[in-house]
Design a protein around this motif. Structure first.
Motif, mmCIF file in Angstrom:
data_model
loop_
_atom_site.group_PDB
_atom_site.id
_atom_site.type_symbol
_atom_site.label_atom_id
_atom_site.label_comp_id
_atom_site.label_asym_id
_atom_site.label_seq_id
_atom_site.Cartn_x
_atom_site.Cartn_y
_atom_site.Cartn_z
ATOM 1 N N ASP A 1 30.759 -1.240 -46.102
ATOM 2 C CA ASP A 1 30.913 0.029 -45.170
ATOM 3 C C ASP A 1 32.699 0.944 -44.924
ATOM 4 O O ASP A 1 32.417 2.002 -44.295
ATOM 5 N N ARG B 1 16.086 -1.890 -47.259
ATOM 6 C CA ARG B 1 16.680 -3.007 -46.401
ATOM 7 C C ARG B 1 15.751 -3.986 -45.949
ATOM 8 O O ARG B 1 14.803 -3.962 -45.205
ATOM 9 N N PRO B 2 15.227 -4.798 -46.765
ATOM 10 C CA PRO B 2 14.049 -5.665 -46.061
ATOM 11 C C PRO B 2 14.541 -6.416 -45.658
ATOM 12 O O PRO B 2 16.052 -7.043 -44.716
ATOM 13 N N VAL B 3 13.818 -7.470 -44.419
ATOM 14 C CA VAL B 3 14.010 -8.069 -43.833
ATOM 15 C C VAL B 3 13.285 -9.667 -43.761
ATOM 16 O O VAL B 3 12.919 -10.641 -43.259
ATOM 17 N N ASP B 4 13.386 -9.938 -45.321
ATOM 18 C CA ASP B 4 12.583 -11.418 -45.553
ATOM 19 C C ASP B 4 13.091 -12.264 -45.379
ATOM 20 O O ASP B 4 12.681 -13.288 -45.247
ATOM 21 N N LEU B 5 14.798 -12.511 -45.307
ATOM 22 C CA LEU B 5 15.241 -13.336 -44.734
ATOM 23 C C LEU B 5 15.106 -13.463 -43.903
ATOM 24 O O LEU B 5 15.401 -14.911 -43.111
ATOM 25 N N ARG C 1 28.892 5.952 -42.768
ATOM 26 C CA ARG C 1 29.606 6.445 -43.749
ATOM 27 C C ARG C 1 29.755 7.203 -44.215
ATOM 28 O O ARG C 1 31.027 7.294 -44.810
ATOM 29 N N ARG D 1 24.240 3.316 -52.249
ATOM 30 C CA ARG D 1 24.417 3.582 -51.385
ATOM 31 C C ARG D 1 25.342 4.413 -51.906
ATOM 32 O O ARG D 1 27.272 4.346 -51.985
ATOM 33 N N THR E 1 22.508 -12.147 -45.279
ATOM 34 C CA THR E 1 22.583 -11.035 -44.357
ATOM 35 C C THR E 1 23.453 -11.211 -43.408
ATOM 36 O O THR E 1 22.887 -12.365 -42.860
ATOM 37 N N VAL E 2 23.695 -10.044 -42.007
ATOM 38 C CA VAL E 2 25.037 -10.305 -41.337
ATOM 39 C C VAL E 2 23.489 -10.695 -40.059
ATOM 40 O O VAL E 2 23.841 -11.306 -39.518
ATOM 41 N N LEU E 3 22.625 -9.542 -40.335
ATOM 42 C CA LEU E 3 21.483 -9.362 -39.118
ATOM 43 C C LEU E 3 21.012 -10.416 -38.959
ATOM 44 O O LEU E 3 20.241 -11.063 -37.643
ATOM 45 N N ILE F 1 26.554 -5.074 -52.351
ATOM 46 C CA ILE F 1 25.774 -4.900 -51.375
ATOM 47 C C ILE F 1 24.455 -3.936 -51.626
ATOM 48 O O ILE F 1 23.368 -4.290 -50.924
ATOM 49 N N PHE G 1 21.465 -10.145 -52.730
ATOM 50 C CA PHE G 1 22.816 -9.739 -52.537
ATOM 51 C C PHE G 1 23.203 -10.260 -51.529
ATOM 52 O O PHE G 1 24.424 -9.712 -51.103
ATOM 53 N N LYS H 1 30.907 -1.026 -33.295
ATOM 54 C CA LYS H 1 29.318 -0.994 -33.111
ATOM 55 C C LYS H 1 28.243 -2.243 -33.542
ATOM 56 O O LYS H 1 27.279 -2.908 -33.409
ATOM 57 N N ASN H 2 28.608 -3.036 -34.842
ATOM 58 C CA ASN H 2 27.663 -3.899 -35.350
ATOM 59 C C ASN H 2 27.882 -5.518 -34.389
ATOM 60 O O ASN H 2 27.281 -5.801 -34.741
#
Ligand code: EPU
Length: 485
Positions: free
Chosen positions: A348, A147-151, A414, A374, A198-200, A370, A195, A22-23
């Motif tokens: 995950d 879950r910020p998207v600043d990066l 998860r 969670r 970032t993957v995405l 991470i 952290f 999926k990812n």
């Protein structure tokens, strides 16, 4: 809404075929925006998140369709499931998804879709790189934390994008380059946050950089195998990328990208989950199409716990598509584990490992580095008799002799898998509500488990209420007749 009714103390046998990731597939679907030629993704899992991404791409001017099923042995990939029968209909190995951009005028990823799936942010880089402008609703937090998207945004700004926030949407415009065309500019970008990487974010910047003017260097890039798989796909489309899967990725921008037929890597999180399901049920199961090479940190922990993982037919198989046996003698050892970016233990699989450790002999310590929040599954596991104590990002689990079935509530993808695992091992009946969370990342897990002998039933919430009312009525009648007698 569906729920699972699970009869515990399951003993499983047989095999399960791991689906495509999926990812990995989500940013690969978004990368289809980088070209007007057709992009085919083989082994695309049939999951609600991919359906949402398909819907988003359609709104952005793409035709998205299922293009039949490839044979498991096509595509020149020698794989660990060669020679077995066709996959069961609830496994999507071989499923082909064809995406082609037909209209490049739309540029808005609306809140209504982004709020259902955070990975929608993956369209930002490709849209901006190819169309010069993009408007993507800002994703909010979710059950696993902020879950910020600043990066992501910092990277695109370094590439010359003008970024603003307008009515909850990120609006982005690429600078005007040579010939009056809007085009991002290559840059040196450090993708490190509190952290780690970032993957995405890495996927977004790497995709955007393929069509930028000049060279982009991403330092502290995410090394996850899904980033490497995206790099392979983009390279096959004509991108010039070096280092995908390492902390330093160098991308030489090109004018155009072409179409591709890409086979997505198998899902390492699904494979790891099935390994732990085998372990918690004290079973021997076979996992086919298993990306063992991407699971070193997981198999290392599992072997310490007492789980045996044996590769069948070693020597010739693709290490990302092996067939392996998982066996466990039930005397589980406690372990310490800290989640880390790849190649460390994946966040995950933290919830699933925690479920397994509830029945280990002794105290285990699990730290989440991470997504430190969670841990919503811990309270639900406690309802099933687990002994777990959380302090900040760490949980201490004291193994118990047995878990007991109970009604529990899934809070995220998860966490749902962790509760299903606990239900399979527990004494009595467990009801896991809100399994739509599970369906986002595991294709018909109930059927895959039933194939291996589990007693698990998918039931509509309303039927569940009816069942509960009938049970209450029956027990009331029993009490009345006892009192009367
Ligand atoms: N972060 C920032 N700033 C950013 C981006 C991330 O501070 O701009 C922080 C996050 O808050 C987090 C850490 O960096 O603490 C890592 O987040 P990352 O960006 O890597 O997560 P993601 O790319 O949004 C993907 C997976 C998640 C998986 C994480 C970590 C997809 C679609 N999602 O998310 O998968 O947990 O990487 O490995 O690829 C799941 O499948 O259940 C899932 C949540």
């Amino acid at each position: 809404m569906d729920a699972f009714v699970i009869q515990g103390k399951a003993h499983l046998s047989g095999s399960v075929l791991v689906n495509g990731s999926k990812n990995a597939a989500l940013p690969q679907m978004a990368a289809a925006l980088l070209t007007a030629e057709p992009v085919t993704i083989t082994d695309a899992p049939r999951l609600s998140d991919l359906a949402s991404m398909g819907q988003l791409l359609e709104e952005l001017g793409c035709d998205v369709e299922e293009a039949g099923r490839a044979s498991p042995n096509t595509g020149g990939v020698k794989n660990g499931y060669a020679g077995t029968a066709e996959p069961a209909s609830h496994r999507s190995v071989g499923r082909r998804l064809r995406i082609q951009t037909v209209d490049e005028t739309a540029t808005h990823a609306r809140y209504e879709i982004v709020r259902t799936m955070r990975a929608s942010i993956s369209v930002l880089g490709p849209l901006l790189a190819r169309r010069g402008v993009a408007r993507v609703s800002m994703p909010g937090g979710c059950a696993i934390g902020d879950r910020p998207v600043d990066l992501h945004l910092r990277g695109l700004v370094a590439m010359g994008a003008d970024i603003n926030l307008c009515s909850g949407d990120i609006t982005a415009t690429a600078p005007v380059g040579a010939g009056g065309r809007r085009r991002l500019k290559g840059a040196r970008i450090f993708l490190g946050g509190p952290f780690g990487s970032t993957v995405l974010g890495t996927a977004n910047i790497m995709s955007a950089a393929t069509l930028a003017e000049g060279t982009t260097v991403i330092e502290n890039a995410a090394c996850e195998p899904e980033v490497q798989d995206l790099g392979r796909m983009l390279t096959a489309m004509g991108a010039r990328i070096e280092g995908a899967g390492t902390p330093r990725i160098v991308i030489e921008g090109v004018e155009e990208l072409g179409g591709v037929d890409h086979r997505v890597m198998p899902d390492r999180i699904e494979a790891g989950t099935f390994m732990m399901i085998g372990a918690i049920t004290n079973s021997q199961i076979t996992i086919e199409n298993c990306p063992l090479d991407a699971l070193m940190a997981v198999t290392d922990r599992l072997e310490r716990i007492g789980v045996k993982i044996t590769v069948r037919e070693p020597g010739w198989v693709d290490p990302m598509r092996v067939r392996c046996d998982v066996t466990c003698d039930r005397t589980l050892n406690p372990v310490e584990m800290t989640t880390q970016p790849y190649p460390g233990f994946p966040t995950d699989l933290q919830a699933q490992l925690l479920a397994l450790l509830t029945i280990a002999e002794g105290n285990s310590v699990v730290t989440e580095k991470i997504f430190p929040e969670r841990f919503l599954h811990v309270a639900e596991l406690t309802r099933m008799g687990a002994s777990a104590f959380r302090q900040g990002p760490t949980v201490v689990v004291s193994g118990v002799r047995r878990l007991v079935g109970a009604p529990v509530m899934a809070s995220d993808l998860r966490a749902s898998a962790c509760l299903v695992m606990a239900g399979l091992a527990a004494e009595g009946e467990t009801i896991v509500r809100r399994v739509y969370h599970l369906d986002r990342g595991y294709e018909r897990m109930d059927l895959a488990l039933r194939d291996m002998g589990a007693e698990i039933e998918r039931i509509d919430d309303r039927d569940l209420e009816r069942r509960e009312e009938e049970a209450v009525a029956a027990s009331t009648a029993r009490i009345h007749s006892a009192l009367a007698g």
